[in-house]
Structure formats: C-alpha cells, structure tokens
Design a protein around this motif. Sequence first.
Motif, PDB file in Angstrom:
ATOM      1  N   LEU A  95      -0.472  -4.060  -1.289  1.00 28.62           N
ATOM      2  CA  LEU A  95       0.078  -3.703   0.014  1.00 28.62           C
ATOM      3  C   LEU A  95       1.421  -3.001  -0.137  1.00 28.62           C
ATOM      4  O   LEU A  95       1.681  -1.997   0.519  1.00 28.62           O
ATOM      5  CB  LEU A  95       0.232  -4.943   0.905  1.00 28.62           C
ATOM      6  CG  LEU A  95       0.813  -4.682   2.291  1.00 28.62           C
ATOM      7  CD1 LEU A  95      -0.078  -3.735   3.089  1.00 28.62           C
ATOM      8  CD2 LEU A  95       1.023  -5.981   3.032  1.00 28.62           C
ATOM      9  N   ARG A  96       2.238  -3.519  -1.029  1.00 31.41           N
ATOM     10  CA  ARG A  96       3.557  -2.911  -1.267  1.00 31.41           C
ATOM     11  C   ARG A  96       3.386  -1.461  -1.724  1.00 31.41           C
ATOM     12  O   ARG A  96       4.068  -0.563  -1.231  1.00 31.41           O
ATOM     13  CB  ARG A  96       4.326  -3.738  -2.303  1.00 31.41           C
ATOM     14  CG  ARG A  96       5.755  -3.310  -2.464  1.00 31.41           C
ATOM     15  CD  ARG A  96       6.581  -4.275  -3.282  1.00 31.41           C
ATOM     16  NE  ARG A  96       6.071  -4.503  -4.618  1.00 31.41           N
ATOM     17  CZ  ARG A  96       5.621  -5.679  -5.060  1.00 31.41           C
ATOM     18  NH1 ARG A  96       5.634  -6.746  -4.284  1.00 31.41           N
ATOM     19  NH2 ARG A  96       5.175  -5.812  -6.291  1.00 31.41           N
ATOM     20  N   ARG A  97       2.454  -1.218  -2.632  1.00 34.92           N
ATOM     21  CA  ARG A  97       2.239   0.147  -3.119  1.00 34.92           C
ATOM     22  C   ARG A  97       1.638   1.045  -2.040  1.00 34.92           C
ATOM     23  O   ARG A  97       1.988   2.223  -1.940  1.00 34.92           O
ATOM     24  CB  ARG A  97       1.353   0.127  -4.361  1.00 34.92           C
ATOM     25  CG  ARG A  97       2.092  -0.462  -5.560  1.00 34.92           C
ATOM     26  CD  ARG A  97       1.300  -0.387  -6.826  1.00 34.92           C
ATOM     27  NE  ARG A  97       1.162   1.003  -7.240  1.00 34.92           N
ATOM     28  CZ  ARG A  97       0.253   1.423  -8.122  1.00 34.92           C
ATOM     29  NH1 ARG A  97      -0.572   0.563  -8.676  1.00 34.92           N
ATOM     30  NH2 ARG A  97       0.184   2.682  -8.457  1.00 34.92           N
ATOM     31  N   LEU A  98       0.739   0.508  -1.226  1.00 41.14           N
ATOM     32  CA  LEU A  98       0.169   1.297  -0.135  1.00 41.14           C
ATOM     33  C   LEU A  98       1.240   1.703   0.869  1.00 41.14           C
ATOM     34  O   LEU A  98       1.164   2.772   1.471  1.00 41.14           O
ATOM     35  CB  LEU A  98      -0.937   0.510   0.576  1.00 41.14           C
ATOM     36  CG  LEU A  98      -2.247   0.364  -0.181  1.00 41.14           C
ATOM     37  CD1 LEU A  98      -3.165  -0.609   0.536  1.00 41.14           C
ATOM     38  CD2 LEU A  98      -2.931   1.711  -0.368  1.00 41.14           C
ATOM     39  N   CYS A  99       2.240   0.853   1.032  1.00 43.16           N
ATOM     40  CA  CYS A  99       3.338   1.170   1.953  1.00 43.16           C
ATOM     41  C   CYS A  99       4.341   2.135   1.347  1.00 43.16           C
ATOM     42  O   CYS A  99       5.107   2.763   2.068  1.00 43.16           O
ATOM     43  CB  CYS A  99       4.038  -0.118   2.393  1.00 43.16           C
ATOM     44  SG  CYS A  99       3.048  -1.106   3.525  1.00 43.16           S
ATOM     45  N   GLY A 100       4.364   2.255   0.028  1.00 41.53           N
ATOM     46  CA  GLY A 100       5.256   3.229  -0.601  1.00 41.53           C
ATOM     47  C   GLY A 100       6.333   2.635  -1.476  1.00 41.53           C
ATOM     48  O   GLY A 100       7.257   3.343  -1.873  1.00 41.53           O
ATOM     49  N   TYR A 101       6.242   1.348  -1.783  1.00 35.80           N
ATOM     50  CA  TYR A 101       7.224   0.691  -2.648  1.00 35.80           C
ATOM     51  C   TYR A 101       6.551   0.257  -3.943  1.00 35.80           C
ATOM     52  O   TYR A 101       5.625  -0.541  -3.928  1.00 35.80           O
ATOM     53  CB  TYR A 101       7.833  -0.534  -1.955  1.00 35.80           C
ATOM     54  CG  TYR A 101       8.559  -0.210  -0.675  1.00 35.80           C
ATOM     55  CD1 TYR A 101       9.775   0.460  -0.701  1.00 35.80           C
ATOM     56  CD2 TYR A 101       8.031  -0.568   0.557  1.00 35.80           C
ATOM     57  CE1 TYR A 101      10.447   0.761   0.477  1.00 35.80           C
ATOM     58  CE2 TYR A 101       8.703  -0.275   1.737  1.00 35.80           C
ATOM     59  CZ  TYR A 101       9.900   0.389   1.686  1.00 35.80           C
ATOM     60  OH  TYR A 101      10.564   0.688   2.847  1.00 35.80           O
ATOM     61  N   GLU A 102       7.021   0.772  -5.060  1.00 35.54           N
ATOM     62  CA  GLU A 102       6.451   0.411  -6.353  1.00 35.54           C
ATOM     63  C   GLU A 102       6.970  -0.946  -6.846  1.00 35.54           C
ATOM     64  O   GLU A 102       6.253  -1.702  -7.453  1.00 35.54           O
ATOM     65  CB  GLU A 102       6.762   1.485  -7.402  1.00 35.54           C
ATOM     66  CG  GLU A 102       6.006   2.782  -7.186  1.00 35.54           C
ATOM     67  CD  GLU A 102       4.504   2.639  -7.395  1.00 35.54           C
ATOM     68  OE1 GLU A 102       4.086   1.915  -8.316  1.00 35.54           O
ATOM     69  OE2 GLU A 102       3.762   3.259  -6.620  1.00 35.54           O
ATOM     70  N   LYS A 103       8.239  -1.211  -6.594  1.00 36.60           N
ATOM     71  CA  LYS A 103       8.877  -2.422  -7.120  1.00 36.60           C
ATOM     72  C   LYS A 103       9.454  -3.253  -5.987  1.00 36.60           C
ATOM     73  O   LYS A 103       9.843  -2.715  -4.942  1.00 36.60           O
ATOM     74  CB  LYS A 103      10.008  -2.043  -8.079  1.00 36.60           C
ATOM     75  CG  LYS A 103       9.545  -1.223  -9.259  1.00 36.60           C
ATOM     76  CD  LYS A 103      10.716  -0.794 -10.092  1.00 36.60           C
ATOM     77  CE  LYS A 103      10.237   0.110 -11.226  1.00 36.60           C
ATOM     78  NZ  LYS A 103      11.331   0.692 -11.964  1.00 36.60           N
ATOM     79  N   ILE A 104       9.542  -4.550  -6.226  1.00 35.85           N
ATOM     80  CA  ILE A 104      10.127  -5.454  -5.234  1.00 35.85           C
ATOM     81  C   ILE A 104      11.562  -5.046  -4.926  1.00 35.85           C
ATOM     82  O   ILE A 104      12.010  -5.123  -3.784  1.00 35.85           O
ATOM     83  CB  ILE A 104      10.068  -6.924  -5.710  1.00 35.85           C
ATOM     84  CG1 ILE A 104       8.619  -7.395  -5.729  1.00 35.85           C
ATOM     85  CG2 ILE A 104      10.899  -7.829  -4.831  1.00 35.85           C
ATOM     86  CD1 ILE A 104       8.423  -8.798  -6.252  1.00 35.85           C
ATOM     87  N   GLN A 105      12.291  -4.589  -5.933  1.00 33.19           N
ATOM     88  CA  GLN A 105      13.691  -4.206  -5.751  1.00 33.19           C
ATOM     89  C   GLN A 105      13.845  -3.054  -4.764  1.00 33.19           C
ATOM     90  O   GLN A 105      14.923  -2.836  -4.215  1.00 33.19           O
ATOM     91  CB  GLN A 105      14.329  -3.816  -7.085  1.00 33.19           C
ATOM     92  CG  GLN A 105      14.402  -4.925  -8.088  1.00 33.19           C
ATOM     93  CD  GLN A 105      13.117  -5.119  -8.882  1.00 33.19           C
ATOM     94  OE1 GLN A 105      12.117  -4.428  -8.673  1.00 33.19           O
ATOM     95  NE2 GLN A 105      13.118  -6.080  -9.786  1.00 33.19           N
ATOM     96  N   GLN A 106      12.802  -2.285  -4.555  1.00 34.59           N
ATOM     97  CA  GLN A 106      12.863  -1.149  -3.631  1.00 34.59           C
ATOM     98  C   GLN A 106      12.736  -1.577  -2.171  1.00 34.59           C
ATOM     99  O   GLN A 106      13.066  -0.803  -1.283  1.00 34.59           O
ATOM    100  CB  GLN A 106      11.748  -0.150  -3.940  1.00 34.59           C
ATOM    101  CG  GLN A 106      11.916   0.559  -5.270  1.00 34.59           C
ATOM    102  CD  GLN A 106      10.721   1.448  -5.574  1.00 34.59           C
ATOM    103  OE1 GLN A 106       9.577   1.050  -5.374  1.00 34.59           O
ATOM    104  NE2 GLN A 106      11.015   2.642  -6.071  1.00 34.59           N
TER     105      GLN A 106
END
Length: 114
Positions: A95-106
């Motif tokens: 879900l994070r990658r689908l939204c556009g964030y590769e890493k938690i820190q982003q």
Amino acid sequence: MHQTLNKLYNIQLHFQTSLFPHIKQELGFLTKLQQKFIEVLEISQIDSYIPYIGKRACRPTKSRMALARCFLAKAVYNMATTEILIERLRSDLSLRRLCGYEKIQQLPSQATFS
C-alpha cells in the motif's frame, strides 16, 4: 449504452492484460482490495488534478500527489481515521508503494496529513 459497456470492457481488459501483470512483477501478489485501489487510481487519474506550483516554497508536487493517493486509499479501504491510514501505511509495504512512498522514513507526519 452499448458504447459505455464497450468502453468499460476495454478498461477492464487493459487492467487485466497490462496494468496488473506489470504491478504484480513489482509488488508480488495483489489482494482484491489492492486491485480495486489500483483501478480507482487509474480511472480517477487523481495525479492530473494536483496542480504544479512552480518554485514557490510549499510541499513538492510529488509529495502532494502521494498524499492525494493516500486519502484515496483511505476511502477505498474504508478507514475511519487518518491515524488508521498512517498505521496501515507504516505496516503495509504494498500500500505504501502504491501511494508513492518507498520507505517508511518518507511518510509525512500526522500533522502533514491533517
């Protein structure tokens, strides 16, 4: 009515033959809810509604697009609060990658989501 059904069929065919196989290569197995979210992203074209601000001192366009996708995910996944959304983004890599964030820190802070 026939034209509408034909267009819907073509959209679904595009999802099944082009879009989903490509995304499955990147993310692996897709749940039905993830597929629904991808379909909503593709049909809504939400990124095209995020205006380019230029060189003004504000949140970068890419970040605003990711935030918009997050709130669309909140609606598709039927999450009651933004806190639930943030926790889900922290724990769900796909879900994070689908939204556009590769890493938690982003991920932006809760204040940014508000």
